[in-house]
Design a protein around this motif. Structure first.
Motif: not given
Ligand code: GLU
Length: 539
Positions: A305-316
């Motif tokens: 349940g880690i939102p996609k926005d969080s994953v994308n932001e962290y990768l960025m």
């Protein structure tokens, strides 16, 4: 008999390369536009590193008004897994990194290599005609023998130069062997000289000098399919790739790839090799591993349940460390507004840290509206957590709960993932509150009688459900004073012997009594939502 006869014998019915060159004309893009691709093999596992690659590729394409496409490299059919392709495309959609072109959309397809066999054959035929490729009849035993001979002569292993047994076989003989039905594969006749160096300027890693390739690599295998090396060069040419972004495990292949572009008469794209995602372990760093680390799988984030926005932001954030500052200054902008710069990417091992990921996620979630939190948590719960789903069924109430300390200057930052949400908000639901532990921590004031006294007096004399926040807090101060506690923390600090404690200790008692937690977001808001009737039952 010449090389043309050999080429015609091997590929009697293929179209000339002009056909494909015309079919896939140069893209009509504005100056500086980059055509970037993600080219995974469908192995059934979508690695977080793949998402990282795609995000970078898509970002560059968008930023330059270019194109981001996904090509599936499935020529190694031993490694293939059922639904591997769907899994990859679904993951990219789920994370908002859908390509502009891929299987089913785009003018430069097919985007599945196994459907491009005729194209590869056409170019293989051209190389055969030009004497730049040749059939090799080596059996496994012969290859083993070459290797053994090289080892005992202490020479470099591989199929090259004087060791390349069929490299200089007269064409007549090769034709005869083929007519005779002898099995063969097709190899590149490498023009490279390893004593010379190729100069390569990688967009991320800078200048890299490496010896030229002299291996006569296989270009068409015995199953008739091309190798990855051969196929991807043709694809990147015909699909108009201008920039190859990929993991740095491919750096070593650059001499070979550039040579293939050269031999085929193509203009080579630029390369940007990105550092692998690494995990800190025992004081060292190692690559995120598919086998050892659950967080290596993209599916993990969905399950947690880690939102996609969080994953994308962290990768960025990993890609460009200045993203974090930019985000602070631009809390409402889209990730795609961030001016990403490949040159700012790290040259070696990019640290991937789950603690940091969750930290980023807390910030991301803190920027969501109550509605957004509700909708995302609800759809997660539907799939993964029945109990949370039941809690969220009362939408109106849940929206109030999720709206606590949200949308203001200092939003709450305690939610990192939906799988934590049930616990975080449970005290707002009476059945969960009742079921929670009786052994909660009252912190400083732990005398039972004193606690009872504080709570009793508060609800008898001070509590009024209609108070605004300031009045509410003043009343807690009044309560503190009446019971011999300082109204202000600093009064207490200046004169600790004069008081039993301070107003903070009193509100902690109320907080713990009413929520069974010593830490919660704003108590005033919590009490408003729970309401008089239910508060009195808890008191
Ligand atoms: N198909 C390759 C892989 O599976 C891609 C390499 C490349 O991007 O050139 O990693």
């Amino acid at each position: 008999m010449d090389s043309k006869d050999l080429a015609n014998l091997i590929f009697p019915n293929v179209k000339g390369v002009e056909y494909y060159e015309n079919k896939y004309p140069q893209r009509n893009l504005k100056e500086g536009a980059q055509v970037v691709r993600y080219a995974p093999s469908p192995t059934g596992f979508v690695h977080i590193g793949g998402l990282y690659q795609s995000l970078i590729a898509k970002k560059i394409a968008k930023q330059t008004d270019g194109v981001f496409f996904v090509r599936i490299e499935d020529t190694d059919q031993k490694r293939e897994v059922e639904n591997g392709v769907e899994g990859i495309l679904k993951a990219l959609d789920d994370y908002d990194v859908s390509p502009d072109e891929t299987i089913g959309k785009g003018e430069y397809g097919p985007y599945l290599q196994s459907e491009r066999k005729d194209i590869y054959e056409s170019y293989a035929k051209k190389l055969l005609e030009e004497g730049k490729a040749y059939p090799c009849f080596c059996s496994t035993e012969e290859l083993d023998k070459i290797r053994a001979d090289q080892e005992s002569a202490k020479e470099r292993t591989g199929y090259y130069g004087k060791w390349a047994k069929y490299r200089n076989m007269p064409i007549d003989m090769a034709i005869e062997k083929i007519k005779n039905g002898d099995p063969y594969i097709i190899r590149l006749k490498s023009p490279g000289n390893p004593d010379k160096k190729i100069k390569h300027k990688d967009v991320i890693k800078g200048n890299i000098d490496m010896p030229e390739n002299d291996q006569d690599i296989v270009i068409i295998k015995s199953d008739g399919l091309p190798t990855y090396h051969f196929a991807h060069v043709i694809d990147d040419h015909l699909m108009g790739t201008t920039l190859v972004t990929r993991g740095d495990e491919w750096v070593a292949s650059v001499p070979l790839h550039l040579q293939l572009f050269y031999v085929l008469g193509f203009k080579a794209p630029k390369y940007a090799h990105t550092a692998a995602l690494m995990k800190q372990e025992d004081g060292g760093k190692r690559k995120l591993s598919k086998r050892k680390d659950p967080e290596a799988a993209v599916s993990y984030y969905k399950e947690e349940g880690i939102p996609k926005d969080s994953v994308n932001e962290y990768l960025m954030n990993i890609a460009n460390s200045n993203f974090e500052i930019w985000r602070k200054q631009n809390p409402d902008k889209s990730l795609y507004d961030f001016p990403f710069d490949m040159k700012k990417m790290g040259v070696s091992g990019a640290l991937f840290d789950m603690v940091k990921m969750l930290d980023v996620s807390k910030n991301v979630i803190s920027r969501y509206s109550a509605d957004e939190v509700y909708n995302l948590a609800y759809s997660w719960a539907k799939e993964y957590d029945k109990e949370l789903l039941e809690m969220l069924e009362d939408k109106e109430y849940s929206l109030k709960v999720l709206g606590i300390e949200r949308g203001n200057q200092k939003p709450r930052k305690d939610i990192a993932k939906w799988s934590d949400l049930k616990y975080i908000i449970s005290y707002m639901y009476d059945d969960k509150f009742e079921a929670s532990s009786e052994e909660y921590d009252y912190q400083k004031i732990n005398d039972k009688e004193e606690i009872e006294k504080i709570v009793k007096l508060y609800f008898e004399k001070y509590y009024d459900e209609n108070d605004d926040k300031e009045t509410w807090f003043n009343k807690i101060k009044d309560l503190a004073e009446e019971l011999g506690y300082a109204r202000e923390v600093k009064e207490y600090k200046a004169n600790p012997d004069k008081y039993k404690g301070h107003v903070g200790d009193i509100s902690t008692v109320l907080r713990v009594k009413l929520t069974r937690r010593s830490q919660t977001p704003d108590l005033f808001e919590i009490m408003k939502i729970i309401g008089k009737e239910r508060l009195l039952k808890r008191a």
